[in-house]
Design a protein around this motif. Structure first.
Motif, PDB file in Angstrom:
ATOM      1  N   MET A   1      29.206 -18.480  64.757  1.00 15.41           N
ATOM      2  CA  MET A   1      28.906 -19.874  64.471  1.00 15.41           C
ATOM      3  C   MET A   1      29.719 -20.341  63.256  1.00 15.41           C
ATOM      4  SD  MET A   1      26.734 -20.770  66.737  1.00 15.41           S
ATOM      5  CE  MET A   1      25.426 -20.161  67.796  1.00 15.41           C
ATOM      6  N   GLU A   2      30.201 -21.577  63.305  1.00 13.50           N
ATOM      7  CA  GLU A   2      30.965 -22.102  62.192  1.00 13.50           C
ATOM      8  C   GLU A   2      30.048 -22.831  61.209  1.00 13.50           C
ATOM      9  OE1 GLU A   2      34.037 -24.582  63.712  1.00 13.50           O
ATOM     10  OE2 GLU A   2      35.018 -22.979  64.819  1.00 13.50           O
ATOM     11  N   GLU A   3      30.443 -22.802  59.946  1.00 14.04           N
ATOM     12  CA  GLU A   3      29.678 -23.541  58.953  1.00 14.04           C
ATOM     13  C   GLU A   3      29.810 -25.040  59.229  1.00 14.04           C
ATOM     14  OE1 GLU A   3      27.731 -22.512  56.638  1.00 14.04           O
ATOM     15  OE2 GLU A   3      28.073 -20.367  56.855  1.00 14.04           O
ATOM     16  N   PHE A   4      28.826 -25.793  58.770  1.00 13.86           N
ATOM     17  CA  PHE A   4      28.834 -27.234  58.950  1.00 13.86           C
ATOM     18  C   PHE A   4      30.027 -27.816  58.210  1.00 13.86           C
ATOM     19  CE2 PHE A   4      26.653 -31.397  57.678  1.00 13.86           C
ATOM     20  CZ  PHE A   4      27.014 -32.014  58.860  1.00 13.86           C
ATOM     21  N   ALA A   5      30.915 -28.507  58.906  1.00 14.30           N
ATOM     22  CA  ALA A   5      32.148 -29.017  58.317  1.00 14.30           C
ATOM     23  C   ALA A   5      31.872 -30.170  57.356  1.00 14.30           C
ATOM     24  CB  ALA A   5      33.091 -29.467  59.430  1.00 14.30           C
ATOM     25  N   GLU A   6      32.475 -30.130  56.192  1.00 12.28           N
ATOM     26  CA  GLU A   6      32.296 -31.188  55.203  1.00 12.28           C
ATOM     27  C   GLU A   6      32.790 -32.519  55.755  1.00 12.28           C
ATOM     28  OE1 GLU A   6      31.165 -32.904  51.569  1.00 12.28           O
ATOM     29  OE2 GLU A   6      30.735 -30.943  52.442  1.00 12.28           O
ATOM     30  N   TYR A   7      33.856 -32.489  56.556  1.00 11.92           N
ATOM     31  CA  TYR A   7      34.382 -33.723  57.143  1.00 11.92           C
ATOM     32  C   TYR A   7      33.331 -34.409  57.996  1.00 11.92           C
ATOM     33  CZ  TYR A   7      37.173 -36.831  60.085  1.00 11.92           C
ATOM     34  OH  TYR A   7      37.659 -37.920  60.758  1.00 11.92           O
ATOM     35  N   ASP A   8      32.684 -33.668  58.853  1.00 14.31           N
ATOM     36  CA  ASP A   8      31.642 -34.252  59.686  1.00 14.31           C
ATOM     37  C   ASP A   8      30.454 -34.707  58.849  1.00 14.31           C
ATOM     38  OD1 ASP A   8      32.981 -34.035  62.045  1.00 14.31           O
ATOM     39  OD2 ASP A   8      31.453 -32.888  63.080  1.00 14.31           O
ATOM     40  N   LYS A   9      30.168 -34.014  57.764  1.00 12.52           N
ATOM     41  CA  LYS A   9      29.051 -34.406  56.909  1.00 12.52           C
ATOM     42  C   LYS A   9      29.296 -35.796  56.345  1.00 12.52           C
ATOM     43  CE  LYS A   9      26.220 -32.828  53.024  1.00 12.52           C
ATOM     44  NZ  LYS A   9      26.224 -34.110  52.287  1.00 12.52           N
ATOM     45  N   LEU A  10      30.479 -36.047  55.845  1.00  7.30           N
ATOM     46  CA  LEU A  10      30.803 -37.353  55.281  1.00  7.30           C
ATOM     47  C   LEU A  10      30.793 -38.432  56.356  1.00  7.30           C
ATOM     48  CD1 LEU A  10      33.699 -36.336  52.861  1.00  7.30           C
ATOM     49  CD2 LEU A  10      31.324 -36.840  52.275  1.00  7.30           C
ATOM     50  N   ILE A  11      31.362 -38.116  57.513  1.00  7.40           N
ATOM     51  CA  ILE A  11      31.374 -39.066  58.615  1.00  7.40           C
ATOM     52  C   ILE A  11      29.949 -39.332  59.106  1.00  7.40           C
ATOM     53  CG2 ILE A  11      32.155 -39.452  60.981  1.00  7.40           C
ATOM     54  CD1 ILE A  11      34.344 -39.726  58.943  1.00  7.40           C
ATOM     55  N   PRO A 119      33.863 -41.880  68.538  1.00  2.00           N
ATOM     56  CA  PRO A 119      33.983 -40.451  68.858  1.00  2.00           C
ATOM     57  C   PRO A 119      32.735 -39.690  68.441  1.00  2.00           C
ATOM     58  CG  PRO A 119      35.234 -40.972  66.893  1.00  2.00           C
ATOM     59  CD  PRO A 119      34.784 -42.283  67.467  1.00  2.00           C
ATOM     60  N   TYR A 120      32.501 -38.570  69.101  1.00  2.00           N
ATOM     61  CA  TYR A 120      31.338 -37.740  68.770  1.00  2.00           C
ATOM     62  C   TYR A 120      31.551 -37.046  67.431  1.00  2.00           C
ATOM     63  CZ  TYR A 120      29.349 -38.353  73.427  1.00  2.00           C
ATOM     64  OH  TYR A 120      28.782 -38.882  74.546  1.00  2.00           O
ATOM     65  N   ILE A 121      30.474 -36.907  66.683  1.00  2.00           N
ATOM     66  CA  ILE A 121      30.485 -36.141  65.445  1.00  2.00           C
ATOM     67  C   ILE A 121      29.297 -35.181  65.486  1.00  2.00           C
ATOM     68  CG2 ILE A 121      31.557 -38.014  64.140  1.00  2.00           C
ATOM     69  CD1 ILE A 121      28.796 -38.535  62.869  1.00  2.00           C
ATOM     70  N   THR A 122      29.267 -34.234  64.560  1.00  2.00           N
ATOM     71  CA  THR A 122      28.141 -33.306  64.480  1.00  2.00           C
ATOM     72  C   THR A 122      27.290 -33.639  63.262  1.00  2.00           C
ATOM     73  OG1 THR A 122      29.454 -31.704  63.211  1.00  2.00           O
ATOM     74  CG2 THR A 122      29.394 -31.441  65.620  1.00  2.00           C
ATOM     75  N   GLY A 123      26.047 -33.183  63.289  1.00  2.00           N
ATOM     76  CA  GLY A 123      25.151 -33.421  62.163  1.00  2.00           C
ATOM     77  C   GLY A 123      24.043 -32.396  62.106  1.00  2.00           C
ATOM     78  N   LEU A 226      17.433 -24.101  60.601  1.00  2.00           N
ATOM     79  CA  LEU A 226      17.151 -23.144  59.530  1.00  2.00           C
ATOM     80  C   LEU A 226      17.717 -21.760  59.844  1.00  2.00           C
ATOM     81  CD1 LEU A 226      13.434 -23.953  58.597  1.00  2.00           C
ATOM     82  CD2 LEU A 226      15.488 -24.557  57.319  1.00  2.00           C
ATOM     83  N   SER A 227      17.736 -21.387  61.118  1.00  2.00           N
ATOM     84  CA  SER A 227      18.139 -20.035  61.500  1.00  2.00           C
ATOM     85  C   SER A 227      19.634 -19.913  61.787  1.00  2.00           C
ATOM     86  CB  SER A 227      17.354 -19.561  62.723  1.00  2.00           C
ATOM     87  OG  SER A 227      17.676 -20.352  63.866  1.00  2.00           O
ATOM     88  N   SER A 228      20.351 -21.043  61.822  1.00  2.00           N
ATOM     89  CA  SER A 228      21.760 -21.000  62.170  1.00  2.00           C
ATOM     90  C   SER A 228      22.520 -22.122  61.458  1.00  2.00           C
ATOM     91  CB  SER A 228      21.932 -21.150  63.682  1.00  2.00           C
ATOM     92  OG  SER A 228      23.289 -21.391  64.022  1.00  2.00           O
ATOM     93  N   PRO A 229      23.769 -21.850  61.036  1.00  2.00           N
ATOM     94  CA  PRO A 229      24.579 -22.913  60.439  1.00  2.00           C
ATOM     95  C   PRO A 229      25.148 -23.885  61.462  1.00  2.00           C
ATOM     96  CG  PRO A 229      25.853 -20.903  60.573  1.00  2.00           C
ATOM     97  CD  PRO A 229      24.458 -20.552  61.018  1.00  2.00           C
ATOM     98  N   ASN A 230      24.943 -23.596  62.746  1.00  2.00           N
ATOM     99  CA  ASN A 230      25.482 -24.445  63.800  1.00  2.00           C
ATOM    100  C   ASN A 230      24.780 -25.807  63.792  1.00  2.00           C
ATOM    101  OD1 ASN A 230      27.064 -25.071  66.020  1.00  2.00           O
ATOM    102  ND2 ASN A 230      25.714 -24.104  67.483  1.00  2.00           N
ATOM    103  N   PRO A 231      25.514 -26.919  63.691  1.00  2.00           N
ATOM    104  CA  PRO A 231      24.880 -28.254  63.683  1.00  2.00           C
ATOM    105  C   PRO A 231      24.013 -28.479  64.914  1.00  2.00           C
ATOM    106  CG  PRO A 231      27.165 -28.415  63.002  1.00  2.00           C
ATOM    107  CD  PRO A 231      26.970 -27.008  63.477  1.00  2.00           C
ATOM    108  N   VAL A 232      22.887 -29.175  64.734  1.00  2.00           N
ATOM    109  CA  VAL A 232      21.943 -29.391  65.815  1.00  2.00           C
ATOM    110  C   VAL A 232      22.096 -30.765  66.463  1.00  2.00           C
ATOM    111  CG1 VAL A 232      20.249 -27.754  64.962  1.00  2.00           C
ATOM    112  CG2 VAL A 232      20.165 -30.137  64.163  1.00  2.00           C
ATOM    113  N   PHE A 233      23.060 -31.534  66.008  1.00  2.00           N
ATOM    114  CA  PHE A 233      23.323 -32.860  66.572  1.00  2.00           C
ATOM    115  C   PHE A 233      24.785 -32.997  66.964  1.00  2.00           C
ATOM    116  CE2 PHE A 233      19.578 -35.499  65.262  1.00  2.00           C
ATOM    117  CZ  PHE A 233      19.538 -36.336  66.385  1.00  2.00           C
ATOM    118  N   ILE A 234      25.020 -33.531  68.170  1.00  2.00           N
ATOM    119  CA  ILE A 234      26.354 -33.980  68.587  1.00  2.00           C
ATOM    120  C   ILE A 234      26.107 -35.402  69.064  1.00  2.00           C
ATOM    121  CG2 ILE A 234      28.362 -33.568  70.064  1.00  2.00           C
ATOM    122  CD1 ILE A 234      27.174 -30.700  70.532  1.00  2.00           C
ATOM    123  N   TYR A 235      26.565 -36.393  68.308  1.00  2.00           N
ATOM    124  CA  TYR A 235      26.168 -37.767  68.608  1.00  2.00           C
ATOM    125  C   TYR A 235      27.259 -38.785  68.244  1.00  2.00           C
ATOM    126  CZ  TYR A 235      25.099 -38.504  63.590  1.00  2.00           C
ATOM    127  OH  TYR A 235      25.153 -38.634  62.228  1.00  2.00           O
TER     128      TYR A 235
END
Length: 235
Positions: A1-11, A119-123, A226-235
């Motif tokens: 699993m990838e860490e939550f990307a800072e780019y997507d966090k800001l977006i 475009p889709y982003i993660t969150g 909580l159990s994974s760094p994988n974002p739980v939203f694709i929206y």
């Protein structure tokens, strides 16, 4: 699993602010009543995943089917599922994904199906604590009301009201596409499209409040977050 990307966090922060502003006006226009459909999209082709580990590609294709339908484009969902499996390096025996990779696959077709402006982003939601459910409602309500995208959520099935006898193992996880949000009295519910071969169904799941409790979408997403760094939203 990838860490939550800072780019997507800001977006994501910018998109959430936009949705909140949009919904401020929309909320004032809602009819008064015990049940109201807040937002919904049509045209999602409900697909059964061909193998137990294929929920990622299958949900990507479900979301694509919405955009194709919105454009009035021909779309063979089963054929696209085979193609998406190849694109995402899946086979009958192996394959795994991240929310970020699913987002990338969807956005590869943003010009084909005319959603380049949305475009889709993660969150994620764990950082919002007791405001997590409000964030879930805002994102689903806003995106579905705008009919811009078909949101996908990552959950731990054990915490969903619609699942029974699920192993509580923290490594469990499953993607679901969301097609609608309604409000019954003062409680929100989300309409979920499940691709699982043994649980191939669509149902209304309570969204919950705060961090959610067992039997709500927020709890299922929050615990997975909580159990994974994988974002739980694709929206």
């Amino acid at each position: 699993m990838e860490e939550f990307a800072e780019y997507d966090k800001l977006i994501s922060e910018a998109k959430d602010a936009e949705l909140e502003e949009f919904l401020e006006n929309y909320n004032d226009e809602l009819p008064v009543g015990s049940i109201s459909t807040r937002a919904a999209i049509s045209g999602i082709t409900h697909l059964k995943q061909p193998y137990s580990h294929w929920c990622g590609p299958t949900n990507v294709v479900q979301a694509m089917s919405f955009h194709a339908s919105k454009q009035g484009a021909k779309f063979d969902a089963k054929d696209w599922l085979n193609k998406m499996g190849i694109l995402m390096h899946y086979s009958a025996k192996s394959g795994s994904t991240t929310s970020d990779f699913m987002k990338i696959q969807l956005n590869n077709f943003r010009n084909v199906y005319n959603f380049s402006s949305t475009p889709y982003i993660t969150g994620t939601i764990k950082e919002f604590g007791n405001d997590a459910a409000n964030k879930v409602v805002t994102r689903l309500d806003g995106v579905l009301k705008k009919k811009s995208n078909a949101p996908i959520v990552l959950v731990h099935q054990y915490y969903l009201d619609g699942y029974k006898n699920v192993n509580p193992n923290i490594n469990s996880g499953h993607y679901l596409t969301v097609g609608s949000v309604k409000k019954v009295a003062d409680k929100h519910q989300a309409y979920l499209y499940d691709t699982n071969g043994k649980h191939f169904t669509k149902w209304w799941e309570p969204i919950g409040t705060g961090k959610g409790k067992k039997g709500t979408l927020t709890k299922a997403m929050y615990e997975k977050n909580l159990s994974s760094p994988n974002p739980v939203f694709i929206y």
